[in-house]
Design an enzyme around this catalytic site. Structure first.
Site, PDB file in Angstrom:
ATOM      1  N   CYS A 122      -0.578  10.490   1.936  1.00 20.41           N
ATOM      2  CA  CYS A 122      -0.861  10.617   0.504  1.00 20.41           C
ATOM      3  C   CYS A 122      -0.155   9.505  -0.289  1.00 20.41           C
ATOM      4  CB  CYS A 122      -0.422  11.995  -0.005  1.00 20.41           C
ATOM      5  SG  CYS A 122      -0.742  12.171  -1.774  1.00 20.41           S
ATOM      6  N   ASN A 172     -10.302   6.982  10.973  1.00 17.34           N
ATOM      7  CA  ASN A 172     -10.727   7.371   9.626  1.00 17.34           C
ATOM      8  C   ASN A 172     -10.762   6.161   8.693  1.00 17.34           C
ATOM      9  OD1 ASN A 172      -9.037   8.651   6.829  1.00 17.34           O
ATOM     10  ND2 ASN A 172     -11.158   9.161   7.243  1.00 17.34           N
TER      11      ASN A 172
END
Ligand SMILES: Cc1cc2nc3c(=O)[nH]c(=O)nc-3n(C[C@H](O)[C@H](O)[C@H](O)COP(=O)(O)O)c2cc1C
Length: 329
Positions: free
Chosen positions: A106, A206
């Site tokens: 994050c 990803n």
């Protein structure tokens, strides 16, 4: 050889290795359920604060609800203190998540400022400690999701992934961007290939997968064991069915009809209302409906309308008109 198929993460077997990535404010229960129904092999929940779990925070508790048809589902924790994270895991040991994931990607200043999320990548030793602490108290596989590095000058995904493996992680997901990049620029898939080369446990790639052909390319270019898709699934849970079909037939399958999109929007809204009530549910639906309708004729004007919708009746009426027009074009 890597490619589309089953994936083993610790004691959890995924039917297929195309995964819905965690997205705060997006991958909530209703959306995960739709993605799972469309064939996602695993669905990841929105990140929740380990500390908030230990405080028995009411909002966090709501975020942690799952539906029995979602399995396999992964709960993502963020935090930086091994003892608190361990305590949180002990407190949720009776909840039926299949996998526990730790957020190490994050980029948000509030999270990074607390030494959490992508800030953990500055301290691989702490990564190992956290994973070890969680593995000690969890009978579920513990996984981590990292980025390429914190900055371009400090790319260390391989080191961090090795630290997670050393701590006992069952898999590592790698987003090929640095914290510095947030979501901009192109994801660097070569870092995913490097992590895959270095690790014994499964590696999930990803970043920038948007359809069957890009998923295939990611498998081929990185050798990864699974592919995680996030933004391309927004307003498009059909993507998982399309990717599956692409791998099974080698062809891109037709997009859903207006009728199917309309039915899915209504089902999505029904689920939002069921789990969040009409006031929050309809407000949550506004962004989803704009995503579902991107590119449709009249959708720009329609988006202004949707942003003012307050209840299910107005949502149904407006969507009915838009989708009906589309079907008649
Ligand atoms: C709105 C939004 C919320 C996100 N929230 C999370 C999160 O809670 N945890 C996490 O690990 N990643 C989160 N991500 C990052 C995604 O999981 C993914 O790594 C990133 O979007 C790159 O993948 P993509 O190119 O398929 O979108 C979020 C991304 C977006 C766009």
């Amino acid at each position: 050889m890597s490619g589309y198929g089953k994936l083993q993460i610790g004691n959890v077997t995924l039917d297929n290795n195309i995964i819905l990535g965690p997205m705060a404010g997006v991958s909530d229960l209703p959306f995960r359920l739709l993605c799972r129904e469309m064939g996602a092999g695993l669905v990841c929940m929105e990140m929740v604060s380990a500390k908030a779990i230990t405080y028995k925070n009411k909002n966090t508790n709501m975020l942690m609800e799952i539906h029995e048809d979602e399995h396999p589902v992964s709960l993502q924790l963020f935090g930086s203190e091994p003892e608190i994270m361990q305590q949180a895991v002990e407190m949720i040991k009776d909840r039926p998540y299949d996998i526990l994931d730790v957020n190490m990607g994050c980029p948000v200043p509030k999270v990074v400022g607390n030494g959490e999320g992508s800030a953990l990548m500055k301290n691989p030793e702490l990564i190992e400690k956290i994973v070890k602490a969680l593995c000690q108290v969890s009978d579920r596989p513990v996984t981590v999701k990292i980025r390429k590095g914190f900055t371009e000058a400090s790319v260390n995904a391989v080191e961090c992934a090795l630290a997670a493996q050393e701590g006992g992680a069952a898999a590592v997901a790698v987003h090929g961007r640095t914290r510095e990049q947030y979501y901009s620029g192109q994801a660097d898939w070569s870092i995913i290939a490097q992590v895959k080369e270095a690790l014994k446990i499964p590696v999930i790639g990803n970043g920038d997968v948007v359809d069957g052909p890009t998923a295939k390319r990611m498998f081929e270019e990185t050798g990864c064991d699974g592919v995680m898709v996030a933004r391309a699934a927004q307003g498009n849970p059909f993507l998982f069915r399309e990717i599956k079909s692409y791998f099974e037939t080698g062809e891109t399958c037709p997009r859903p009809t207006s009728k199917e999109i309309y039915d899915t929007v209504i089902r999505h809204a029904d689920l939002q209302l069921k789990y969040k009530g009409e006031y929050i549910g309809i407000r949550e639906m506004r962004k989803h409906v704009s995503w579902y309708t991107v590119g449709m004729p009249g959708s720009a004007k329609f988006r202004n309308q949707i942003n003012q919708m307050e209840d299910m009746d107005s949502l149904k009426k407006a969507c009915g008109l838009l989708f009906c027009n589309e079907a008649n074009q």
